[in-house]
Design a protein around this motif. Sequence first.
Motif, PDB file in Angstrom:
ATOM      1  N   GLY A  51       0.802  -1.225   0.000  1.00  0.00           N
ATOM      2  CA  GLY A  51       0.000   0.000   0.000  1.00  0.00           C
ATOM      3  C   GLY A  51       0.831   1.269   0.000  1.00  0.00           C
ATOM      4  N   ILE A  52       2.157   1.135  -0.120  1.00  0.00           N
ATOM      5  CA  ILE A  52       3.011   2.324  -0.136  1.00  0.00           C
ATOM      6  C   ILE A  52       2.982   2.939  -1.538  1.00  0.00           C
ATOM      7  CG2 ILE A  52       5.363   3.197   0.165  1.00  0.00           C
ATOM      8  CD1 ILE A  52       5.831   0.860   2.136  1.00  0.00           C
ATOM      9  N   THR A  53       2.719   4.238  -1.596  1.00  0.00           N
ATOM     10  CA  THR A  53       2.614   4.949  -2.870  1.00  0.00           C
ATOM     11  C   THR A  53       3.437   6.247  -2.801  1.00  0.00           C
ATOM     12  OG1 THR A  53       0.750   6.324  -2.174  1.00  0.00           O
ATOM     13  CG2 THR A  53       0.211   4.156  -3.114  1.00  0.00           C
ATOM     14  N   ALA A  54       3.529   6.912  -3.939  1.00  0.00           N
ATOM     15  CA  ALA A  54       4.217   8.211  -3.960  1.00  0.00           C
ATOM     16  C   ALA A  54       3.506   9.223  -3.061  1.00  0.00           C
ATOM     17  CB  ALA A  54       4.284   8.735  -5.392  1.00  0.00           C
ATOM     18  N   GLN A  55       2.200   9.027  -2.849  1.00  0.00           N
ATOM     19  CA  GLN A  55       1.423   9.970  -2.028  1.00  0.00           C
ATOM     20  C   GLN A  55       1.663   9.774  -0.527  1.00  0.00           C
ATOM     21  OE1 GLN A  55      -0.028   8.509  -4.930  1.00  0.00           O
ATOM     22  NE2 GLN A  55       0.480  10.506  -5.808  1.00  0.00           N
ATOM     23  N   ASN A  56       1.967   8.539  -0.098  1.00  0.00           N
ATOM     24  CA  ASN A  56       2.085   8.312   1.356  1.00  0.00           C
ATOM     25  C   ASN A  56       3.491   7.883   1.809  1.00  0.00           C
ATOM     26  OD1 ASN A  56       2.337   5.561   0.811  1.00  0.00           O
ATOM     27  ND2 ASN A  56       0.190   5.096   1.234  1.00  0.00           N
ATOM     28  N   SER A  57       4.441   7.834   0.885  1.00  0.00           N
ATOM     29  CA  SER A  57       5.747   7.265   1.236  1.00  0.00           C
ATOM     30  C   SER A  57       6.564   8.162   2.174  1.00  0.00           C
ATOM     31  CB  SER A  57       6.561   6.952  -0.018  1.00  0.00           C
ATOM     32  OG  SER A  57       6.798   8.129  -0.748  1.00  0.00           O
ATOM     33  N   ALA A  58       6.162   9.423   2.318  1.00  0.00           N
ATOM     34  CA  ALA A  58       6.910  10.298   3.233  1.00  0.00           C
ATOM     35  C   ALA A  58       6.876   9.755   4.660  1.00  0.00           C
ATOM     36  CB  ALA A  58       6.349  11.717   3.195  1.00  0.00           C
ATOM     37  N   VAL A  59       5.773   9.111   5.041  1.00  0.00           N
ATOM     38  CA  VAL A  59       5.693   8.584   6.411  1.00  0.00           C
ATOM     39  C   VAL A  59       6.629   7.386   6.577  1.00  0.00           C
ATOM     40  CG1 VAL A  59       3.716   6.967   6.139  1.00  0.00           C
ATOM     41  CG2 VAL A  59       4.109   8.122   8.322  1.00  0.00           C
ATOM     42  N   VAL A  60       6.863   6.661   5.500  1.00  0.00           N
ATOM     43  CA  VAL A  60       7.804   5.534   5.554  1.00  0.00           C
ATOM     44  C   VAL A  60       9.230   6.076   5.730  1.00  0.00           C
ATOM     45  CG1 VAL A  60       8.671   3.490   4.357  1.00  0.00           C
ATOM     46  CG2 VAL A  60       6.253   4.135   4.143  1.00  0.00           C
ATOM     47  N   ALA A  61       9.539   7.132   5.006  1.00  0.00           N
ATOM     48  CA  ALA A  61      10.843   7.781   5.190  1.00  0.00           C
ATOM     49  C   ALA A  61      10.971   8.285   6.628  1.00  0.00           C
ATOM     50  CB  ALA A  61      11.000   8.932   4.205  1.00  0.00           C
ATOM     51  N   HIS A  62       9.903   8.853   7.155  1.00  0.00           N
ATOM     52  CA  HIS A  62       9.920   9.367   8.533  1.00  0.00           C
ATOM     53  C   HIS A  62      10.172   8.236   9.534  1.00  0.00           C
ATOM     54  CE1 HIS A  62       9.063  12.248  11.684  1.00  0.00           C
ATOM     55  NE2 HIS A  62       8.207  11.404  12.219  1.00  0.00           N
ATOM     56  N   ILE A  63       9.550   7.092   9.285  1.00  0.00           N
ATOM     57  CA  ILE A  63       9.799   5.924  10.149  1.00  0.00           C
ATOM     58  C   ILE A  63      11.285   5.586  10.137  1.00  0.00           C
ATOM     59  CG2 ILE A  63       9.483   3.399  10.249  1.00  0.00           C
ATOM     60  CD1 ILE A  63       6.492   3.925   9.597  1.00  0.00           C
ATOM     61  N   PHE A  64      11.866   5.503   8.937  1.00  0.00           N
ATOM     62  CA  PHE A  64      13.281   5.114   8.867  1.00  0.00           C
ATOM     63  C   PHE A  64      14.219   6.187   9.393  1.00  0.00           C
ATOM     64  CE2 PHE A  64      11.639   1.521   6.674  1.00  0.00           C
ATOM     65  CZ  PHE A  64      12.577   0.521   6.881  1.00  0.00           C
ATOM     66  N   GLU A  65      13.799   7.444   9.326  1.00  0.00           N
ATOM     67  CA  GLU A  65      14.612   8.503   9.934  1.00  0.00           C
ATOM     68  C   GLU A  65      14.664   8.341  11.452  1.00  0.00           C
ATOM     69  OE1 GLU A  65      12.745  12.089   8.555  1.00  0.00           O
ATOM     70  OE2 GLU A  65      13.305  11.654   6.489  1.00  0.00           O
ATOM     71  N   ASN A  66      13.622   7.735  12.029  1.00  0.00           N
ATOM     72  CA  ASN A  66      13.547   7.604  13.491  1.00  0.00           C
ATOM     73  C   ASN A  66      14.000   6.250  14.013  1.00  0.00           C
ATOM     74  OD1 ASN A  66      12.205  10.038  14.973  1.00  0.00           O
ATOM     75  ND2 ASN A  66      11.225   9.901  12.962  1.00  0.00           N
ATOM     76  N   ILE A  67      14.089   5.256  13.148  1.00  0.00           N
ATOM     77  CA  ILE A  67      14.439   3.912  13.607  1.00  0.00           C
ATOM     78  C   ILE A  67      15.786   3.868  14.343  1.00  0.00           C
ATOM     79  CG2 ILE A  67      15.284   1.699  12.666  1.00  0.00           C
ATOM     80  CD1 ILE A  67      12.661   1.507  11.092  1.00  0.00           C
ATOM     81  N   PRO A  68      16.850   4.506  13.864  1.00  0.00           N
ATOM     82  CA  PRO A  68      18.116   4.389  14.607  1.00  0.00           C
ATOM     83  C   PRO A  68      18.014   4.860  16.054  1.00  0.00           C
ATOM     84  CG  PRO A  68      18.513   5.256  12.406  1.00  0.00           C
ATOM     85  CD  PRO A  68      17.019   5.242  12.597  1.00  0.00           C
ATOM     86  N   GLU A  69      17.328   5.978  16.271  1.00  0.00           N
ATOM     87  CA  GLU A  69      17.196   6.493  17.635  1.00  0.00           C
ATOM     88  C   GLU A  69      16.303   5.588  18.480  1.00  0.00           C
ATOM     89  OE1 GLU A  69      16.489  10.695  17.650  1.00  0.00           O
ATOM     90  OE2 GLU A  69      15.877  10.649  19.765  1.00  0.00           O
ATOM     91  N   ILE A  70      15.198   5.100  17.897  1.00  0.00           N
ATOM     92  CA  ILE A  70      14.303   4.203  18.642  1.00  0.00           C
ATOM     93  C   ILE A  70      15.061   2.933  19.029  1.00  0.00           C
ATOM     94  CG2 ILE A  70      12.240   2.755  18.464  1.00  0.00           C
ATOM     95  CD1 ILE A  70      11.095   4.935  16.513  1.00  0.00           C
ATOM     96  N   ALA A  71      15.803   2.372  18.079  1.00  0.00           N
ATOM     97  CA  ALA A  71      16.526   1.122  18.343  1.00  0.00           C
ATOM     98  C   ALA A  71      17.545   1.307  19.462  1.00  0.00           C
ATOM     99  CB  ALA A  71      17.212   0.641  17.062  1.00  0.00           C
ATOM    100  N   LYS A  72      18.282   2.390  19.402  1.00  0.00           N
ATOM    101  CA  LYS A  72      19.312   2.610  20.418  1.00  0.00           C
ATOM    102  C   LYS A  72      18.691   2.897  21.777  1.00  0.00           C
ATOM    103  CE  LYS A  72      22.828   3.710  17.070  1.00  0.00           C
ATOM    104  NZ  LYS A  72      21.972   3.224  15.961  1.00  0.00           N
TER     105      LYS A  72
END
Length: 112
Positions: A51-72
Amino acid sequence: MDCIFCKIIKGEIPSTKVYEDEKILAFKDINPMAPVHVLVIPKEHIPSCDGITAQNSAVVAHIFENIPEIAKKCGCTNGYRVITNCGDDAKQSVKHLHFHILGGKSLPENMG
Ligand code: AMP
Ligand code: ZN
């Protein structure tokens, strides 16, 4: 819509939150497969990777921008694995896009 992760976002089902902002939520998996097992989800209901599209993929990028900090923050000091299951062959059980963060130990090499 009968989606347990949407209910967690709305607070209708309890969860142990480890990170939240206006777009995403991270919480502990109820059935942990590793010492650290956190799920990161978009607040917008997206059923899966399909269900990831050009219209909603910014939230996926946002998730990955935050994953390193969440993981640590959760204790992954020596690496971690990020997994998303999509569809029946992958045994996706909750139809709301989510990324598993697994760590806190040396993980097995076999991915299936
Ligand atoms: P998947 O098999 O990739 O769809 O993963 C779904 C994950 O959600 C599983 O690891 C479950 O343990 C987890 N899960 C299901 N219900 C809850 C819940 N209420 N709170 C936290 N994790 C949950
Ligand atoms: Zn949902």
